[in-house]
Design a protein around this motif. Structure first.
Motif, short mmCIF file in Angstrom:
data_model
loop_
_atom_site.label_atom_id
_atom_site.label_comp_id
_atom_site.label_asym_id
_atom_site.label_seq_id
_atom_site.Cartn_x
_atom_site.Cartn_y
_atom_site.Cartn_z
N ASN A 1 0.82 -1.21 0.00
CA ASN A 1 0.00 0.00 0.00
C ASN A 1 0.86 1.26 0.00
O ASN A 1 0.53 2.25 -0.67
CB ASN A 1 -0.92 0.01 1.23
CG ASN A 1 -2.04 -0.99 1.12
OD1 ASN A 1 -2.40 -1.42 0.03
ND2 ASN A 1 -2.61 -1.36 2.26
N LEU A 2 1.93 1.23 0.75
CA LEU A 2 2.79 2.40 0.89
C LEU A 2 3.54 2.71 -0.40
O LEU A 2 3.74 3.88 -0.74
CB LEU A 2 3.78 2.17 2.03
CG LEU A 2 4.69 3.34 2.42
CD1 LEU A 2 3.87 4.54 2.89
CD2 LEU A 2 5.67 2.91 3.51
N GLY B 1 0.19 1.44 -3.73
CA GLY B 1 -1.09 2.12 -3.57
C GLY B 1 -2.26 1.29 -4.05
O GLY B 1 -2.23 0.06 -4.00
N GLU B 2 -3.29 1.97 -4.55
CA GLU B 2 -4.55 1.31 -4.92
C GLU B 2 -4.46 0.66 -6.30
O GLU B 2 -5.10 1.10 -7.26
CB GLU B 2 -5.69 2.33 -4.87
CG GLU B 2 -5.98 2.86 -3.48
CD GLU B 2 -6.38 1.76 -2.51
OE1 GLU B 2 -7.19 0.90 -2.90
OE2 GLU B 2 -5.88 1.75 -1.38
N LEU C 1 1.02 5.42 -9.41
CA LEU C 1 1.51 4.64 -8.29
C LEU C 1 1.76 5.55 -7.09
O LEU C 1 2.06 6.74 -7.24
CB LEU C 1 2.82 3.93 -8.66
CG LEU C 1 2.76 2.93 -9.82
CD1 LEU C 1 4.16 2.43 -10.13
CD2 LEU C 1 1.85 1.77 -9.48
N ARG C 2 1.67 4.99 -5.89
CA ARG C 2 1.86 5.78 -4.67
C ARG C 2 3.26 6.41 -4.65
O ARG C 2 3.42 7.59 -4.30
CB ARG C 2 1.66 4.88 -3.45
CG ARG C 2 1.97 5.54 -2.11
CD ARG C 2 0.92 6.55 -1.69
NE ARG C 2 1.27 7.21 -0.44
CZ ARG C 2 1.02 6.71 0.78
NH1 ARG C 2 0.41 5.53 0.90
NH2 ARG C 2 1.35 7.38 1.86
N TRP C 3 4.30 5.64 -5.00
CA TRP C 3 5.66 6.18 -4.99
C TRP C 3 5.75 7.40 -5.91
O TRP C 3 6.29 8.44 -5.54
CB TRP C 3 6.65 5.11 -5.43
CG TRP C 3 8.08 5.59 -5.49
CD1 TRP C 3 8.64 6.34 -6.49
CD2 TRP C 3 9.11 5.37 -4.53
NE1 TRP C 3 9.96 6.60 -6.21
CE2 TRP C 3 10.28 6.02 -5.01
CE3 TRP C 3 9.17 4.68 -3.31
CZ2 TRP C 3 11.48 5.99 -4.31
CZ3 TRP C 3 10.38 4.66 -2.61
CH2 TRP C 3 11.51 5.31 -3.11
N ALA D 1 3.34 9.31 -6.95
CA ALA D 1 2.52 10.41 -6.44
C ALA D 1 3.27 11.18 -5.35
O ALA D 1 3.24 12.42 -5.30
CB ALA D 1 1.20 9.87 -5.89
N GLU D 2 3.94 10.45 -4.47
CA GLU D 2 4.71 11.10 -3.40
C GLU D 2 5.88 11.89 -3.97
O GLU D 2 6.19 12.99 -3.51
CB GLU D 2 5.22 10.05 -2.41
CG GLU D 2 4.13 9.33 -1.62
CD GLU D 2 3.50 10.21 -0.55
OE1 GLU D 2 4.07 11.28 -0.24
OE2 GLU D 2 2.45 9.81 -0.01
N TYR E 1 8.73 10.57 3.42
CA TYR E 1 8.09 9.38 2.83
C TYR E 1 9.09 8.24 2.72
O TYR E 1 8.77 7.09 3.05
CB TYR E 1 7.53 9.73 1.45
CG TYR E 1 7.07 8.53 0.66
CD1 TYR E 1 5.93 7.83 1.02
CD2 TYR E 1 7.78 8.10 -0.45
CE1 TYR E 1 5.50 6.73 0.30
CE2 TYR E 1 7.37 7.00 -1.19
CZ TYR E 1 6.22 6.32 -0.80
OH TYR E 1 5.81 5.22 -1.52
#
Length: 211
Positions: free
Chosen positions: A44-45, A48-49, A146-148, A150-151, A165
């Motif tokens: 998740n970290l 992500g979704e 992806l979460r990465w 996005a961060e 992060y």
């Protein structure tokens, strides 16, 4: 942005997935964990979704492709495809962003040095002290970021902001890659150009030589 994936009514092809990885340095690259909850939190970290598969192991880069030329990402896909309920599993990935964890075959414990030998201790002794590791993720393709990524975009070049992060990611890998392991970055594996993964480690070689 990814191209459209196959219809969820039929099992998707391997090309409907992307082979991502965290990469970093450690003192023991090949480690396993059976903690599914922690793998889920890490997924998740970092991802992500997105539906996909985590592999219950970290690897040295030279363990990612076996003697037959098969990657750990392919074996993750094959393990799901071999399940009698594979259509439901893959559909859940597409419709519900389901995530699974699989254990790679024991054969991937063996080292298989690529034609690109730059990560060997003989060629670069620094990598016997700071040993490369990879944590793979097989991710169902979609248009969502992806979460990465996005961060990274949200940090907008602010190293301190992204550092917060990255610190969270380093804490999240402790269950499978404990200290002194640390993450250097995130990438996508290209079977046609595997040397790109090695380049990521070579990019930090000069820094390591000064430590």
């Amino acid at each position: 942005m990814f191209p459209p994936a196959s219809s969820p009514s039929t099992p998707p092809a391997l090309t409907d997935f992307a082979s991502f990885y965290l990469y970093g340095l450690t003192n023991n690259p090949y480690q396993q964990s059976a903690d599914l909850a922690q793998f889920g939190q890490l997924y998740n970290l970092v991802i992500g979704e997105h539906g996909g598969v985590g592999l219950a192991s970290s690897f040295h880069p030279y363990q990612l492709v076996n003697q037959a030329g098969i990657t750990v990402w392919y074996t993750a896909y094959a393990q799901l495809y071999a399940q009698p309920n594979r259509a439901a599993l893959f559909e859940a990935m597409a419709e519900e962003q389901a995530r699974y964890v699989v254990a790679p075959p024991a054969s991937f414990a063996e080292f298989h040095v690529w034609p690109d030998t730059r990560l060997t201790s003989q060629e670069n002794p620094v990598f016997s002290h700071y040993i490369p590791f990879v944590l793979p993720f097989l991710v169902r393709k979609s248009a969502a970021i992806l979460r990465w990524d996005a961060e990274l975009a949200a940090a907008d070049g602010n190293r301190e902001r992204f550092g917060g992060y990255l610190e969270a990611v380093n804490k999240a890998i402790q269950f499978v890659q404990p200290s002194p392991a640390f993450v250097l970055g995130f990438g996508e594996f290209d079977e046609q150009q595997p040397e790109r993964l090695i380049e990521r480690f070579m990019d930090c070689r000069a820094m390591l030589l000064t430590r």
